[in-house]
Design a protein around this motif. Structure first.
Motif, PDB file in Angstrom:
ATOM      1  N   VAL A 160     -45.438  20.125 -32.521  1.00 39.03           N
ATOM      2  CA  VAL A 160     -46.646  21.191 -31.521  1.00 39.03           C
ATOM      3  C   VAL A 160     -47.840  20.615 -30.769  1.00 39.03           C
ATOM      4  N   LEU A 161     -48.364  19.783 -31.301  1.00 40.31           N
ATOM      5  CA  LEU A 161     -48.627  18.513 -30.374  1.00 40.31           C
ATOM      6  C   LEU A 161     -47.924  18.288 -29.782  1.00 40.31           C
ATOM      7  N   HIS A 162     -46.853  17.899 -29.592  1.00 42.17           N
ATOM      8  CA  HIS A 162     -46.300  16.762 -28.614  1.00 42.17           C
ATOM      9  C   HIS A 162     -45.893  18.089 -27.338  1.00 42.17           C
ATOM     10  N   PHE A 163     -45.646  19.619 -27.813  1.00 40.46           N
ATOM     11  CA  PHE A 163     -45.504  20.317 -26.757  1.00 40.46           C
ATOM     12  C   PHE A 163     -46.729  20.935 -26.300  1.00 40.46           C
ATOM     13  N   VAL A 164     -48.569  20.870 -27.288  1.00 38.71           N
ATOM     14  CA  VAL A 164     -49.802  20.871 -26.041  1.00 38.71           C
ATOM     15  C   VAL A 164     -49.999  20.017 -25.472  1.00 38.71           C
ATOM     16  N   GLY A 165     -49.541  18.275 -25.912  1.00 33.38           N
ATOM     17  CA  GLY A 165     -49.925  16.982 -24.987  1.00 33.38           C
ATOM     18  C   GLY A 165     -49.533  16.930 -24.090  1.00 33.38           C
TER      19      GLY A 165
END
Length: 130
Positions: free
Chosen positions: A125-130
């Protein structure tokens, strides 16, 4: 075995994307403009104006480069916005890489499999947000 291969390939691809964002921040030639050219005179004078997130530079045909850093960034709002977004993306991407590394099945950090799956999902999820 298949789960490990998918996790490792996903980790490598997402880490490579994070590395590309890091390289984008350090890249010099965001905008390049060629000034001058063959104006009918015997002396051909060409100059290149290029800029990045940190400075403006001017290179003439004698290969002399003059650079000027942005003195006040509040006047250049779009540069400030791009800098902020890239910094946020890098920070979030760093935490995503750490979470994905801890949550992968082939590492021995992070606790039980259920906990590792949650950490891995949080990293994705953090990769998609970043």
């Amino acid at each position: 075995m298949r789960k490990r291969v998918i996790q490792i390939s996903g980790f490598l691809i997402s880490s490579l994307g994070w590395l590309f964002v890091l390289c984008t921040m350090a890249m010099d030639y965001w905008r390049i403009t060629k000034l001058g050219g063959q104006g009918g005179s015997y002396i051909i004078k060409v100059a290149w104006y290029w800029s990045n997130l940190w400075s403006d530079c001017y290179t003439d045909s004698a290969a002399v480069t003059n650079c000027r850093e942005y003195p006040v960034l509040w006047n250049v709002a779009y540069v400030q916005a791009v800098r902020g977004l890239l910094m946020c993306g890098l920070t979030i991407g760093f935490f995503a890489v750490v979470c994905c590394f801890v949550g992968m099945e082939c590492t021995y950090i992070g606790g039980s499999d259920k906990t590792k799956d949650k950490v891995l999902f949080a990293g994705a999820v953090l990769h998609f947000v970043g």
